[in-house]
Design a protein around this motif. Structure first.
Motif, mmCIF file in Angstrom:
data_model
loop_
_atom_site.group_PDB
_atom_site.id
_atom_site.type_symbol
_atom_site.label_atom_id
_atom_site.label_comp_id
_atom_site.label_asym_id
_atom_site.label_seq_id
_atom_site.Cartn_x
_atom_site.Cartn_y
_atom_site.Cartn_z
ATOM 1 N N GLU A 40 0.822 -1.217 0.000
ATOM 2 C CA GLU A 40 0.000 0.000 0.000
ATOM 3 C C GLU A 40 0.854 1.263 0.000
ATOM 4 O O GLU A 40 0.374 2.349 0.351
ATOM 5 N N VAL A 41 2.107 1.137 -0.409
ATOM 6 C CA VAL A 41 3.021 2.274 -0.383
ATOM 7 C C VAL A 41 2.465 3.447 -1.179
ATOM 8 O O VAL A 41 2.593 4.608 -0.772
ATOM 9 N N GLN A 42 1.829 3.172 -2.310
ATOM 10 C CA GLN A 42 1.257 4.248 -3.122
ATOM 11 C C GLN A 42 -0.261 4.339 -3.023
ATOM 12 O O GLN A 42 -0.836 5.396 -3.270
ATOM 13 N N THR A 43 -0.930 3.261 -2.656
ATOM 14 C CA THR A 43 -2.398 3.242 -2.688
ATOM 15 C C THR A 43 -3.050 3.531 -1.346
ATOM 16 O O THR A 43 -4.278 3.622 -1.264
ATOM 17 N N GLY A 44 -2.254 3.668 -0.273
ATOM 18 C CA GLY A 44 -2.832 3.852 1.044
ATOM 19 C C GLY A 44 -3.289 5.257 1.347
ATOM 20 O O GLY A 44 -3.099 6.188 0.565
ATOM 21 N N ALA A 64 4.150 3.571 3.272
ATOM 22 C CA ALA A 64 5.234 4.564 3.329
ATOM 23 C C ALA A 64 4.737 5.831 2.650
ATOM 24 O O ALA A 64 3.598 6.239 2.818
ATOM 25 N N LYS A 65 5.625 6.454 1.855
ATOM 26 C CA LYS A 65 5.365 7.636 1.035
ATOM 27 C C LYS A 65 4.539 8.703 1.747
ATOM 28 O O LYS A 65 5.036 9.412 2.592
ATOM 29 N N GLY A 66 3.247 8.838 1.415
ATOM 30 C CA GLY A 66 2.466 9.988 1.842
ATOM 31 C C GLY A 66 2.299 10.149 3.332
ATOM 32 O O GLY A 66 1.984 11.246 3.793
ATOM 33 N N ILE A 83 9.260 7.833 6.379
ATOM 34 C CA ILE A 83 8.637 6.868 7.273
ATOM 35 C C ILE A 83 7.948 5.796 6.437
ATOM 36 O O ILE A 83 7.414 6.068 5.357
ATOM 37 N N GLY A 84 8.005 4.571 6.913
ATOM 38 C CA GLY A 84 7.308 3.459 6.291
ATOM 39 C C GLY A 84 7.020 2.425 7.356
ATOM 40 O O GLY A 84 7.350 2.619 8.534
ATOM 41 N N GLY A 85 6.410 1.327 6.954
ATOM 42 C CA GLY A 85 6.141 0.306 7.952
ATOM 43 C C GLY A 85 5.352 -0.864 7.425
ATOM 44 O O GLY A 85 4.960 -0.921 6.255
ATOM 45 N N VAL A 86 5.139 -1.795 8.322
ATOM 46 C CA VAL A 86 4.347 -2.999 8.060
ATOM 47 C C VAL A 86 3.268 -3.079 9.124
ATOM 48 O O VAL A 86 3.533 -2.835 10.310
ATOM 49 N N VAL A 87 2.055 -3.408 8.707
ATOM 50 C CA VAL A 87 0.992 -3.716 9.655
ATOM 51 C C VAL A 87 0.545 -5.144 9.377
ATOM 52 O O VAL A 87 0.311 -5.522 8.227
ATOM 53 N N ALA A 88 0.487 -5.958 10.434
ATOM 54 C CA ALA A 88 0.153 -7.380 10.298
ATOM 55 C C ALA A 88 -0.468 -7.871 11.592
ATOM 56 O O ALA A 88 -0.332 -7.232 12.653
ATOM 57 N N GLY A 89 -1.146 -9.004 11.516
ATOM 58 C CA GLY A 89 -1.688 -9.620 12.713
ATOM 59 C C GLY A 89 -0.581 -9.988 13.680
ATOM 60 O O GLY A 89 0.567 -10.256 13.281
#
Length: 434
Positions: free
Chosen positions: A246-250, A274-276, A283-289
């Protein structure tokens, strides 16, 4: 162009030749306000690319500036994840609550590339497999690992790889062997290909499939809604995890949903971002269960990831997105922009495809009958738009796609202003005088 030409000479002397620069005579952007930026020679531009979708709110946003200034005034810009960081916790809580993933946890890094690297580590460790699936025409970053899941030769600097990746059909329909099929038949054909690739090109215990809901560098290639739900039904049969890039679509950029993957009615196992989010700060990251996020059993930190300054800016940016309902705004202004681009395409047949969602739109350029790619025309469009005071991006497998992803605060007047420049630029580029 004295200011720019002198800086360009210095750039070439000390920076790698493989760092790409836009325009025949590259520019330096020195200031910005709203959706406009100004270069070192005083030229002002309406920005339709936002630092590659990164200046999501635009420039000189008081709420974000105040958050950054307050953190700077505290004297603490960095501590590392060895210490508690209040803004990092608050931001993680907010992202986890906005995520469709149940019981989500968040790990912060500095970029989309790092986020995808982290997701690769999580999924391969969880599944105890170095096999991955990715989509053709994909882009997931410039690192050694991320290049291994990038299905675009122009961005793959090395054939060496730490993982074994197999590529399946994605949402790039214009040149797909299934392009003439109706949506549901197109999806079924791609799903059949996915199953065939798993059965014939892997040992079955694939760790994960990485997918961009809309392919960014690939030219905003957009699959039909429901595409990834059908793909995940097959993935689930094999226990293969789905990572949505979702770096560009979030953050609501696609207009219809807050996350791009939500258009497909499916919950991924992890998402990268990340990005926006930082509106220009890294800043960037991962979201997961929690089960997936906590599957790492070695010690780890992130020295700069989620530092106090970047998380303060990101928290203010995300609050602004939600309070101003920029998702709905992107839906409205994006529809206006899409309608205008389609009108231009009716007048300029070299615009062979118009695609995307919200404020994430693209035009592919080529020969109308054969669909042969025309990267030369794309280059001319870039020059024509710059000359008229508009900044756009370029991408696609053949470098023949013009990408438009302005700040999500774009006004309706700025939509019309941009469309006017685009109409003139496409027409001029299609019929060059030299």
């Amino acid at each position: 162009m004295a200011e720019h030409s002198e800086l360009l000479a210095r750039h070439k002397a000390v920076l790698p030749a493989w760092i790409g620069l836009y325009y025949d005579e590259p520019i330096e952007i020195v200031s910005g306000d709203g959706r406009y930026v100004t270069d070192a020679e005083g030229n002002r531009y309406l920005d339709y690319f936002a630092g590659i979708l990164t200046n999501m709110l635009g420039y000189q946003i008081p709420e974000v500036n105040e958050a950054i200034r307050a953190q700077l005034d505290s004297g603490v810009v960095h501590t590392s994840t060895l210490y508690l960081i209040r803004k990092q916790v608050e931001l993680a809580e907010q992202i986890a609550s906005l995520s469709p993933i149940p019981d989500a946890k968040v790990f912060f890094v500095n970029s989309g590339t790092e986020a995808n690297e982290a997701a690769m580590l999580l999924t391969t460790q969880k599944r105890r497999s170095n096999q991955l699936l990715a989509l053709r025409n994909s882009y997931h970053g410039r690192s050694f690992g991320a290049m291994a899941i990038t299905g675009n030769r122009g961005w793959s600097a090395s054939s060496l790889t730490p993982v074994t990746t197999r590529y399946v059909h994605g949402g790039y329909r214009l040149r797909s062997p299934f392009k003439d099929l109706p949506d549901q038949q197109f999806i079924a054909a791609c799903v059949a290909d996915l199953r065939d690739v798993i059965d014939t090109q892997t040992s079955g215990d694939v760790a994960a499939m990485f997918a961009e809901p809309i392919q960014g560098v690939g030219g905003f290639a957009t699959p039909p809604d429901g595409f990834f739900k059908a793909m995940k039904e097959v993935l689930d049969e094999y226990g293969i995890l789905l990572v949505s890039d979702e770096v560009q679509t979030g953050w609501g950029r696609t207009g219809e949903h807050f996350w791009g993957i939500e258009a497909h009615g499916v919950v991924p196992d992890a998402m990268t971002f990340a990005k926006g989010l930082g509106n220009g700060l890294a800043i960037g990251g991962v979201v997961a269960g929690g089960d997936l996020m906590d599957s790492i059993d070695a010690q780890s930190i992130s020295t700069f990831g989620g530092n106090p300054l970047s998380t303060a800016a990101a928290k203010a940016t995300l609050d602004y997105v939600l309070e101003k309902d920029l998702q709905a705004h992107a839906h409205k202004t994006g529809a206006m922009l899409m309608d205008g681009l389609r009108r231009i395409a009716d007048e300029v047949p070299e615009l062979i495809d118009v695609r995307g969602k919200g404020l994430m739109l693209a035009v592919e350029l080529g020969e109308p009958q054969s669909l042969a790619a025309d990267p030369g025309m794309a280059g001319r469009v870039m020059e024509e738009t710059r000359r008229r005071g508009l900044l756009v991006g370029k991408g696609g497998l053949y470098g023949n796609v013009i990408r438009m992803a302005p700040p999500m605060t774009l006004s309706e007047d700025e939509v019309e202003a941009g469309l006017g420049i685009l109409a003139e630029s496409f027409s001029a580029a299609a019929r060059p005088t030299t």
